[in-house]
Design an enzyme around this catalytic site. Structure first.
Site, short mmCIF file in Angstrom:
data_model
loop_
_atom_site.label_atom_id
_atom_site.label_comp_id
_atom_site.label_asym_id
_atom_site.label_seq_id
_atom_site.Cartn_x
_atom_site.Cartn_y
_atom_site.Cartn_z
N SER A 29 0.81 -1.22 0.00
CA SER A 29 0.00 0.00 0.00
C SER A 29 0.84 1.27 0.00
CB SER A 29 -0.96 0.02 1.20
OG SER A 29 -0.25 0.22 2.40
N LYS A 71 1.15 3.77 6.91
CA LYS A 71 0.58 4.76 5.99
C LYS A 71 1.28 6.10 6.20
CE LYS A 71 -2.73 1.84 4.89
NZ LYS A 71 -2.51 0.94 3.84
#
Length: 153
Positions: A29, A71
């Site tokens: 991601s 993230k």
């Protein structure tokens, strides 16, 4: 000599427990900046005196299922976030994202929302497959494990 080795061992163990932790990245991601399988050094949250800042790479327990995630912090408490046709705006200003692969940006629309106190809004750099604050909302600071100091791809 044995005492010095024992002292070094204790310092390393305590440092691992309370300060720094080596981790392996388990998803794509954050690619292409951070590849799946890359290794990183995590500065644990309780070792810092301030919360995460915009652009920090953070490791946290996802609010929806507790999955450990990595993230990028896009907005902090008190900022307004909106995504218009995949372009991120913070407080009404287009956010520069020179390291994001334009092919990885999906045509998402989100918000605008105000990031609540004691939370941060996070996104994966590889926006298409990333499960992030667009899905589970802003992440409470209490879910933070730390911020990444260095990555080895």
């Amino acid at each position: 000599m044995i005492h010095a080795a024992a002292a070094l061992f204790v310092v390393l163990v305590l440092g691992r427990i309370f300060l720094l932790e080596p981790i392996t990245i388990a998803s794509d991601s954050m690619s292409p900046q951070v590849s799946e399988g890359a290794h990183a050094l995590l500065l644990k949250t309780h070792a810092t005196t301030t919360g995460p800042n915009t652009d920090d790479l953070v490791v946290f327990s996802a609010p929806d299922d507790g999955t450990i995630s990595l993230k990028r912090v896009i907005a902090v408490a008190g900022q307004e976030i909106a995504i218009i046709d995949g372009v991120v705006y913070v407080d009404g200003v287009r956010r520069p994202e020179p390291d994001i692969d334009p092919k990885a940006i999906d045509a998402t629309y989100f918000g605008p929302i105000l990031v609540e106190p004691n939370t941060v809004f996070v996104l994966g750099d590889n926006r298409g497959p990333s499960i992030d604050s667009r899905d589970y909302g802003a992440v409470p600071l209490g879910n933070m494990r730390g911020r990444i100091l260095h990555v080895w791809n």
